[in-house]
Design a protein around this motif. Structure first.
Motif, short mmCIF file in Angstrom:
data_model
loop_
_atom_site.label_atom_id
_atom_site.label_comp_id
_atom_site.label_asym_id
_atom_site.label_seq_id
_atom_site.Cartn_x
_atom_site.Cartn_y
_atom_site.Cartn_z
N ASN A 59 0.79 -1.23 0.00
CA ASN A 59 0.00 0.00 0.00
C ASN A 59 0.83 1.28 0.00
O ASN A 59 0.39 2.30 -0.56
N LEU A 60 1.99 1.25 0.61
CA LEU A 60 2.75 2.48 0.77
C LEU A 60 4.00 2.56 -0.11
O LEU A 60 4.57 3.65 -0.24
N ILE A 61 4.42 1.46 -0.70
CA ILE A 61 5.61 1.48 -1.54
C ILE A 61 5.29 1.08 -2.98
O ILE A 61 5.63 1.78 -3.93
N LEU A 62 4.63 -0.06 -3.14
CA LEU A 62 4.39 -0.56 -4.50
C LEU A 62 3.39 0.28 -5.27
O LEU A 62 3.49 0.39 -6.50
N ARG A 63 2.43 0.88 -4.59
CA ARG A 63 1.45 1.70 -5.32
C ARG A 63 2.12 2.84 -6.09
O ARG A 63 1.94 2.94 -7.31
N PRO A 64 2.87 3.72 -5.44
CA PRO A 64 3.52 4.79 -6.22
C PRO A 64 4.58 4.25 -7.18
O PRO A 64 4.77 4.79 -8.26
N PHE A 65 5.26 3.18 -6.78
CA PHE A 65 6.31 2.62 -7.64
C PHE A 65 5.72 2.08 -8.94
O PHE A 65 6.25 2.34 -10.03
N THR A 66 4.63 1.33 -8.84
CA THR A 66 4.01 0.78 -10.05
C THR A 66 3.40 1.88 -10.91
O THR A 66 3.40 1.79 -12.15
N LEU A 67 2.84 2.93 -10.27
CA LEU A 67 2.35 4.07 -11.04
C LEU A 67 3.46 4.67 -11.88
O LEU A 67 3.28 4.96 -13.07
N MET A 68 4.61 4.88 -11.26
CA MET A 68 5.76 5.47 -11.95
C MET A 68 6.24 4.57 -13.07
O MET A 68 6.41 5.01 -14.22
N VAL A 69 6.46 3.29 -12.77
CA VAL A 69 7.05 2.38 -13.75
C VAL A 69 6.11 2.15 -14.92
O VAL A 69 6.55 2.09 -16.08
N ARG A 70 4.81 2.04 -14.65
CA ARG A 70 3.85 1.80 -15.74
C ARG A 70 3.89 2.93 -16.77
O ARG A 70 3.97 2.69 -17.98
N LEU A 71 3.84 4.16 -16.29
CA LEU A 71 3.86 5.31 -17.20
C LEU A 71 5.22 5.44 -17.88
O LEU A 71 5.29 5.57 -19.11
N PHE A 72 6.28 5.37 -17.11
CA PHE A 72 7.63 5.52 -17.64
C PHE A 72 7.96 4.45 -18.68
O PHE A 72 8.41 4.74 -19.78
N ALA A 73 7.70 3.18 -18.34
CA ALA A 73 8.08 2.08 -19.22
C ALA A 73 7.30 2.11 -20.53
O ALA A 73 7.86 1.85 -21.61
N ASN A 74 6.01 2.41 -20.46
CA ASN A 74 5.21 2.46 -21.69
C ASN A 74 5.67 3.58 -22.60
O ASN A 74 5.70 3.42 -23.83
N MET A 75 6.02 4.71 -22.04
CA MET A 75 6.47 5.83 -22.86
C MET A 75 7.86 5.56 -23.45
O MET A 75 8.13 5.93 -24.60
N VAL A 76 8.74 4.93 -22.70
CA VAL A 76 10.06 4.57 -23.23
C VAL A 76 9.92 3.59 -24.38
O VAL A 76 10.51 3.76 -25.45
N ALA A 77 9.11 2.55 -24.17
CA ALA A 77 8.92 1.53 -25.21
C ALA A 77 8.31 2.16 -26.46
O ALA A 77 8.74 1.86 -27.59
N GLY A 78 7.31 3.01 -26.28
CA GLY A 78 6.69 3.65 -27.43
C GLY A 78 7.64 4.58 -28.16
O GLY A 78 7.63 4.64 -29.40
N HIS A 79 8.45 5.31 -27.41
CA HIS A 79 9.43 6.21 -28.03
C HIS A 79 10.42 5.42 -28.88
O HIS A 79 10.75 5.82 -30.01
N ILE A 80 10.89 4.31 -28.35
CA ILE A 80 11.84 3.48 -29.10
C ILE A 80 11.19 2.92 -30.36
O ILE A 80 11.80 2.89 -31.44
N LEU A 81 9.93 2.48 -30.26
CA LEU A 81 9.22 1.95 -31.43
C LEU A 81 9.08 3.00 -32.52
O LEU A 81 9.29 2.72 -33.71
N VAL A 82 8.72 4.22 -32.12
CA VAL A 82 8.58 5.31 -33.10
C VAL A 82 9.93 5.62 -33.74
O VAL A 82 10.02 5.81 -34.96
N VAL A 83 10.98 5.68 -32.93
CA VAL A 83 12.32 5.97 -33.46
C VAL A 83 12.75 4.90 -34.45
O VAL A 83 13.27 5.20 -35.54
#
Length: 265
Positions: free
Chosen positions: A181-205
């Protein structure tokens, strides 16, 4: 495979730069001595997006009309979507005061994700982990603060960390609840957004580099034509992901706030 090999033999300059170079932007000349206030491309885009959104909502609502114009209608549609589609559905009437915050999350993330497909920019600022991390920390502070205000300090952490279970297994469950509740919630929020945008950026490039390298007369031309044909699908898919990730982040933020305002046990 033969077309790809032919294209490589043909000598097309297909070369993906190191991943770090896709996300490494030097300080803008003239700001090197500004210390922590030095400006690079990412910080300039964040500032630009903030100004754009403030201007958009100011123009939309500074003089609201009974019959809204297009800008006011668009702004009202966004607010109504967050209010009715997320806040009231997930949090309930208690969450109405969080509509402005969740609306800001949605439009800010959407616009900064959209920079990934914007000509002349082609970089989502949310692919920088510190940007996604800051947004996640804000959510973390809000839902913990909301829980403390709604339930009281001790009662909130008791509800959050101590599940209704036999006392003999609480020494095992409490650390799990703390991490979840206090660690994984913000961590997964961060990683989900960050990882999807990195992967999409690489695909577009990769798609753009392939078109640039192979769409010339020679053995590698079929690869270039194929990349050109599928590029609208790639960009359309990424546009869908742009909106989806903004929605998911906002929806999960509402879920976490709801868990603080409406404890399950």
């Amino acid at each position: 495979m033969s077309s790809i090999l032919a294209a490589v033999d043909y000598g097309g300059p297909w070369e993906l730069p190191p991943i770090g170079e896709l996300f490494n932007f030097p300080v803008i000349p003239g700001t090197e001595n500004w210390g922590i206030f030095a400006v690079n491309r990412v910080s300039l885009m964040l500032l630009t997006s903030t100004i754009m959104l403030c201007a958009f909502f100011y123009v939309a609502f500074v003089k609201p009309r009974i019959v809204p114009n297009r800008i006011q209608s668009l702004a009202e549609s966004i607010v109504d979507f967050i209010r009715n589609g997320i806040v009231l559905e997930i949090i309930g009437p208690k969450g109405l005061k969080y509509v402005p915050l969740l609306t800001c999350f949605f439009v800010f993330i959407f616009l900064n994700n959209l920079f990934k497909l914007t000509p002349g920019i082609m970089l989502p600022t949310t692919s920088r982990i510190h940007v996604a991390g800051l947004l996640a920390v804000i959510v973390w502070l809000v839902y913990i603060g909301a829980g403390i205000k709604e339930q009281g300090f001790l009662h909130y952490f008791k509800e959050t960390l101590v599940p209704p279970a036999p006392k003999m297994i609480l020494p095992i469950l409490v650390p799990i609840e703390f991490i979840s509740n206090l660690i994984l919630r913000p961590f997964t929020l961060m990683v989900r957004l960050f990882a999807n945008m990195v992967a999409g950026h690489i695909l577009v490039v990769i798609t753009l580099i392939t078109i640039h390298a192979f769409l010339v007369w020679g053995p590698g031309l079929p690869v270039g034509i194929f990349a050109l044909v599928i590029s609208p699908l790639v960009f359309g898919f990424e546009l869908f992901i742009i909106g989806l990730q903004a929605y998911i982040f906002t929806m999960l933020a509402a879920v976490y706030i709801s868990s603080s305002l409406n404890p399950a046990h």
